[in-house]
Design an enzyme around this catalytic site. Structure first.
Site: not given
Ligand SMILES: Nc1ncnc2c1ncn2[C@@H]1O[C@H](COP(=O)(O)OP(=O)(O)OP(=O)(O)O)[C@@H](O)[C@H]1O
Length: 465
Positions: A225, A318
């Site tokens: 990411c 997350c």
């Protein structure tokens, strides 16, 4: 007076859709109010805006007030418009109607972020810094420090993943995390933008993570990411608001020659998850917390009166918050938990597993093998749907095969390698796509990142094959 302004907005809704506009919506079936705001950006100004809203009168008036506040304004001024600003424009709203201003602000900021991202252009403004604000204490203090150092701070929050079952605080109408971050930025007097990266995040992070699990790997989605999804998007956005640099609340440092370096506080160090960030991106990044320990960060937040000073650290990936890995795999990956055999290295059947993707190399607990010698997961074989276990000694390895080796310095300069987040560096020699370890490492898991170091400096990375 208050009622007059409210009535005026209600009588004359700003209900058109400007050409070339980007749209943002908030609300829906769950609350009965739906607000859509459209924003067209040219250069660094909101060229035009419009809205359409259905539901209660307050929602319609709030949408029109939001439009009026941003039409013709510089984008940074539009980025400062909060739910409170909208309520103020209506002459104040009773507690029962504040929800309408929040919906209008959500819709406005979705539209504004999309419009600036697509069409915004701005000349670079010296000292302007875009700060990635998650709504947590670290990035809030990063923003504080940028401001204290004389920076002209603009805040951005990414909407990466939102689904009701894993965002316990998701309100009926909007991802609450983004709303919290915006409220915090506004409280700090900052212009704030929301970037909707849900599609990119799903395609670039979550889908590969699911596929890697299916293939029997142990992926690290944060490395991916940071390396190619969120920082790229924010750096591009920085250009669009005239910021030359991007600051985050990561605990890491930059070396004089532009390489990544571990944070001063080893317990918080995040250089491992930043290892795949290209050097060209690092050149534009700042890590204002790199020299600090977490207690110092909390004290700075407290001294500044930030409401997040004591907010707990996030613990998990997350997108997993509030849900378990297995449940997430089942729900989003269509991963059918196919039970299979747990075997030893000689292929003897010792028990059954619930689905190989739920296990990770090095794992001891939860194998359900009963008493006796402790056993650890040594490997997973997706093709035969088996999980291989053995004694701790069998986990140890001194030779690790790699793929996708990327180096910023010659291989001869590599001194140590980190084979897992939070594991200590092991002395090594890197030879092509093989790293030879000088001492044994327990549980190198295929799919995890290998991060090459020289002293405190990060020289490159690869994926464990
Ligand atoms: N959704 C997001 N939008 C914008 N920036 C983000 C987001 N999530 C994380 N970041 C940035 O990446 C940094 C590191 O992210 P990480 O998930 O490790 O957060 P953290 O250590 O919990 O930090 P914080 O206390 O700021 O939430 C954050 O400090 C922030 O600068």
């Amino acid at each position: 007076m208050a009622d007059e302004r409210f009535e005026e907005y209600l009588r004359a809704p700003r209900g058109h859709r400007p050409e070339g506009a980007r749209h943002g919506a908030a609300g829906g079936a769950a609350c009965g109010d739906l607000v859509r705001v459209s924003v067209a950006v040219e250069g660094d100004r909101v060229a035009d805006a419009g809205c359409d809203a259905s539901g209660c009168g307050a929602a319609q008036a709030a949408a029109s007030a939001a439009v009026e506040l941003v039409r013709g304004a510089p984008v940074l001024a539009a980025g400062r418009v909060s739910a409170a600003t909208i309520a103020g424009e209506l002459g104040g709203l009773s507690p029962g109607k504040v929800h309408a201003a929040e919906l209008a602000a959500d819709a406005l900021h979705r539209a504004l972020g999309a419009a600036v991202r697509a069409d915004g252009t701005a000349a670079a403004v010296p000292g302007r810094v875009l700060v990635a604000m998650s709504g947590g204490v670290d990035s809030a203090v990063a923003a504080l420090r940028c401001g204290a150092a004389g920076g002209d701070v603009v805040a951005v929050t990414l909407e990466l993943w939102a689904s009701p079952e894993n965002d316990a605080e998701t309100s009926c109408c909007s991802a609450s995390a983004v709303r919290h971050a915006r409220a915090l930025a506004h409280r700090m007097g900052l212009a704030h933008f929301t970037l909707d990266l849900r599609d990119e995040f799903r395609a670039g992070v979550v889908e590969p993570w699911l596929a890697d699990h299916e293939a029997g790997l142990t992926p690290n989605p944060c490395v991916r990411c940071n390396g190619s999804v969120r920082l790229d998007a924010m750096l591009d956005f920085a250009d669009r608001v005239g910021a030359q640099t991007l600051a985050t609340g990561h605990y890491a440092r930059l070396d004089g020659d532009g390489l990544l370096r571990v944070a001063a506080d080893p317990a918080k160090d995040q250089s491992y998850v930043l290892a795949a960030v290209p050097r060209s991106s690092l050149a534009r990044m700042r890590f204002p917390l790199g020299e600090l320990a977490k207690p110092q960060v909390r004290t700075l937040a407290e001294d500044a009166g930030l409401p997040v000073a004591r907010k707990p650290d996030s613990q998990d990936l997350c997108f997993l918050a509030g849900t378990g890995r297995a449940a997430f795999l089942a729900r989003h990956g269509g991963h059918r938990a196919r039970p299979g055999d747990i075997v030893d290295a000689a292929g003897r059947r010792l028990g059954r597993h619930r689905g190989h993707a739920e296990y990770t190399v090095g794992q001891r607990k939860g194998l359900g093998l009963g008493g006796g010698e402790p056993r650890y997961v040594l490997a997973k074989d997706a093709a035969t749907n088996t999980v291989v276990v053995g004694a701790r000694e069998e986990l140890a390895t001194t030779r690790v095969r790699l793929r996708g080796v990327r180096l910023n310095r010659p291989a001869e300069e590599v001194e140590t390698v980190r084979l897992r987040y939070r594991s200590r560096p092991v002395a090594c020699r890197l030879d092509g796509d093989v790293v030879e370890l000088e001492e044994a490492f327990d549980g190198a898991a295929p799919g995890q990142a290998a991060v090459f170091m020289a002293g405190e400096r990060v020289l490159g990375h690869a994926t464990i094959a």
